[in-house]
Design a protein around this motif. Structure first.
Motif, mmCIF file in Angstrom:
data_model
loop_
_atom_site.group_PDB
_atom_site.id
_atom_site.type_symbol
_atom_site.label_atom_id
_atom_site.label_comp_id
_atom_site.label_asym_id
_atom_site.label_seq_id
_atom_site.Cartn_x
_atom_site.Cartn_y
_atom_site.Cartn_z
ATOM 1 N N TRP A 87 0.818 -1.215 0.000
ATOM 2 C CA TRP A 87 0.000 0.000 0.000
ATOM 3 C C TRP A 87 0.843 1.253 0.000
ATOM 4 C CZ3 TRP A 87 0.915 1.742 4.993
ATOM 5 C CH2 TRP A 87 1.144 0.770 5.959
ATOM 6 N N THR A 88 2.038 1.229 0.568
ATOM 7 C CA THR A 88 2.893 2.415 0.496
ATOM 8 C C THR A 88 3.557 2.524 -0.864
ATOM 9 O OG1 THR A 88 4.763 1.260 1.478
ATOM 10 C CG2 THR A 88 3.364 2.522 2.960
ATOM 11 N N GLN B 30 4.390 7.224 -0.949
ATOM 12 C CA GLN B 30 4.647 8.040 0.241
ATOM 13 C C GLN B 30 4.218 7.260 1.479
ATOM 14 O OE1 GLN B 30 2.361 11.589 0.021
ATOM 15 N NE2 GLN B 30 0.398 10.580 0.029
ATOM 16 N N LEU B 31 4.769 7.636 2.576
ATOM 17 C CA LEU B 31 4.440 7.001 3.844
ATOM 18 C C LEU B 31 3.911 8.086 4.771
ATOM 19 C CD1 LEU B 31 4.549 4.456 5.653
ATOM 20 C CD2 LEU B 31 6.850 5.129 6.290
ATOM 21 N N THR B 32 2.632 8.013 5.061
ATOM 22 C CA THR B 32 2.030 9.010 5.931
ATOM 23 C C THR B 32 2.285 8.640 7.394
ATOM 24 O OG1 THR B 32 -0.090 7.861 6.094
ATOM 25 C CG2 THR B 32 0.188 9.425 4.250
ATOM 26 N N GLU C 275 0.499 2.532 11.896
ATOM 27 C CA GLU C 275 -0.105 1.220 11.666
ATOM 28 C C GLU C 275 0.963 0.146 11.479
ATOM 29 O OE1 GLU C 275 -2.957 -1.137 8.501
ATOM 30 O OE2 GLU C 275 -2.943 1.045 8.488
ATOM 31 N N CYS C 276 2.021 0.479 10.755
ATOM 32 C CA CYS C 276 3.114 -0.463 10.530
ATOM 33 C C CYS C 276 3.787 -0.844 11.848
ATOM 34 C CB CYS C 276 4.124 0.157 9.578
ATOM 35 S SG CYS C 276 5.556 -0.880 9.247
#
Length: 57
Positions: free
Chosen positions: A3-4, A9-11, A17-18
């Motif tokens: 999903w990233t 990008q990584l919000t 969540e990770c």
């Protein structure tokens, strides 16, 4: 994390969540980190170069 990769990008929410998911895995399987370390040692992935690649991805 597929999903990233799709979003490029990584919000902050994704990061949280990770970390939460990783904490659950570690808490429910005490040998997880030992197994990861042993795998890295067996494959020779313990140099600073390897560490940099893993944390920069």
């Amino acid at each position: 994390m597929a999903w990233t990769a799709k979003q490029q990008q990584l919000t902050q929410e994704m990061f949280i969540e990770c970390v939460q998911q990783l904490a659950k895995v570690i808490e429910h399987n005490p040998s997880y980190l030992v197994d990861v370390r042993e795998g890295m040692v067996n494959l020779g992935y313990t140099t600073m170069g390897h560490m940099f690649v893993m944390i920069s991805k």
